[in-house]
Design an enzyme around this catalytic site. Structure first.
Site, PDB file in Angstrom:
ATOM      1  N   ASP A  13       0.865  -1.183   0.000  1.00 13.02           N
ATOM      2  CA  ASP A  13       0.000   0.000   0.000  1.00 13.02           C
ATOM      3  C   ASP A  13       0.902   1.233   0.000  1.00 13.02           C
ATOM      4  OD1 ASP A  13      -2.164   1.676   0.120  1.00 13.02           O
ATOM      5  OD2 ASP A  13      -2.797   1.106   2.135  1.00 13.02           O
ATOM      6  N   ASP A 107      -2.781   2.465  -6.113  1.00 14.07           N
ATOM      7  CA  ASP A 107      -1.775   2.538  -5.048  1.00 14.07           C
ATOM      8  C   ASP A 107      -1.704   1.322  -4.136  1.00 14.07           C
ATOM      9  OD1 ASP A 107      -4.221   3.008  -3.888  1.00 14.07           O
ATOM     10  OD2 ASP A 107      -3.553   4.674  -2.639  1.00 14.07           O
ATOM     11  N   GLU A 108      -2.389   0.240  -4.467  1.00 14.33           N
ATOM     12  CA  GLU A 108      -2.267  -0.942  -3.615  1.00 14.33           C
ATOM     13  C   GLU A 108      -2.525  -2.208  -4.421  1.00 14.33           C
ATOM     14  OE1 GLU A 108      -5.222  -1.628  -0.542  1.00 14.33           O
ATOM     15  OE2 GLU A 108      -6.534  -0.127  -1.452  1.00 14.33           O
TER      16      GLU A 108
END
Length: 361
Positions: A13, A107-108
């Site tokens: 993350d 983003d993860e």
């Protein structure tokens, strides 16, 4: 006789991704409370730096409220094309360690590193090297959770944020879950958490103590999931072939609109955004949906499914306008419009399910 191999899952993350990219690219923003989004009266925070979070500024917070909490907050317009480019580079790093990558957003992502492709010995060492590579190649920090399933890995990645990592091993998983607040569980939103509190369920241990019959009575089809994760059990595999179901874009107007020409202009802008995404990735769908949110926050949608995939942006534009016109005459002003294309042709995509002008990707 050997038992089944223990799965090794990493949840990566990125730390305050959008805001961190902006601080990286503009040294004047470093150390300052930054919000990605619009400072306008109808603006919404898309992402906030850790300096801003210290004041209670979070994504999806109205910009007016954010400025009230942090008068020195600096707003920066989102640059989704930059965030996508950085995300693509990060995913390139992931691919050097495993083929089993399941992106959740820009983003993860989950990574199954059960196969030690680079011979690093442990999932912990793999996560550490990936985070170091991300920092070296992008100048950004990431946090990681390591465990034997996706549920625990995602929980673990929050445990040492920012720029840290935490592992939940098989011998500690069940006990670790018991001491966590259920409000932190992935899949337990604010409404469900409040309901659980009313039922006397505050922690994983409280949830584990409830029978499956009790959970079915109060939570219906979610009962099996809650029963399992309260025991640290999650059998879902990391699924790299998860297909994107839709592409959408939406915008909140600076003021409530009642003029059809202004509303349709907004719809056309959103249709162009979605059309550009579909064309760039050669992903096309048959169903077009238009969303409108009114001044009283009531939301309506209108959809139309075409016989074939919508490949021409002019068709997408015309269909979107036709759909918004079904809402006329308006009884009140419109504060938000959105356009989504879904029912995609078979294929794969590694982008987030929904991107918005006013929300975190």
């Amino acid at each position: 006789m050997c038992g089944p191999q223990v799965r090794k899952v990493i949840h990566i993350d990125m730390d305050a991704f959008f805001a961190s990219v902006e601080q990286r690219d503009n040294p004047d923003l470093r150390g300052k409370p930054v919000a990605v989004g619009s400072a306008g009266a109808r603006g919404v925070v898309a992402a906030a730096s850790y300096e801003a979070r210290a004041f209670g500024v979070r994504s999806a917070l109205p910009s007016v409220t954010a400025l009230r909490r942090c008068p020195d907050l600096v707003f920066v317009s989102p640059r989704f094309e930059v965030y996508r480019a950085v995300s693509s580079r990060i995913h390139g790093i992931f691919a050097e360690y495993t083929e089993l990558i399941q992106p959740l957003s820009l983003d993860e992502a989950y990574l199954d590193v059960t196969e030690d492709r680079r011979g690093l010995g442990t999932a912990w060492a793999t996560a550490k090297e990936i985070r170091a590579r991300i920092f070296a190649e992008t100048g950004l920090t990431a946090s990681a959770g390591i465990s034997y399933n996706k549920f625990l890995a995602k929980l673990a990645s929050d445990h040492r944020k920012p720029n840290g990592q935490f592992a939940v091993t098989p011998d500690m998983g069940a006990a670790w879950v018991e001491q966590l607040p259920v409000a932190k569980f992935h899949g337990v939103g604010p409404v469900t958490a409040a309901k659980m509190r009313r039922l006397g369920i505050e922690t994983g241990a409280d949830l584990k103590a409830r029978s499956i019959e009790f959970l079915v009575r109060h939570f219906g089809s979610s009962a099996d999931w809650y029963h399992a994760v309260a025991r640290g059990i999650d059998e879902r595999p990391v699924n790299p072939s998860r297909e994107r179901k839709s592409s959408g874009s939406e915008t909140t107007f600076d003021r409530d609109l009642s003029d059809p020409a202004e509303i349709e202009a907004g719809v056309l802008r959103m249709a162009d955004d979605v059309g550009a995404w579909c064309a760039a990735r050669q992903q096309f769908g048959r169903t077009v949906t238009v969303k409108a949110k009114f001044a009283d926050f009531k939301q309506v949608t209108r959809s139309r499914t075409q016989p074939q995939s919508v490949r021409c942006v002019e068709t997408l534009r015309a269909t979107s306008v036709d759909l918004i016109r079904t809402l006329y005459p308006l009884e009140q002003g419109v504060r938000l419009v959105g356009v989504t294309v879904s029912n995609f042709e078979p294929g794969t995509s590694h982008m987030p399910l929904f991107e918005s002008n006013d929300s975190k990707g």
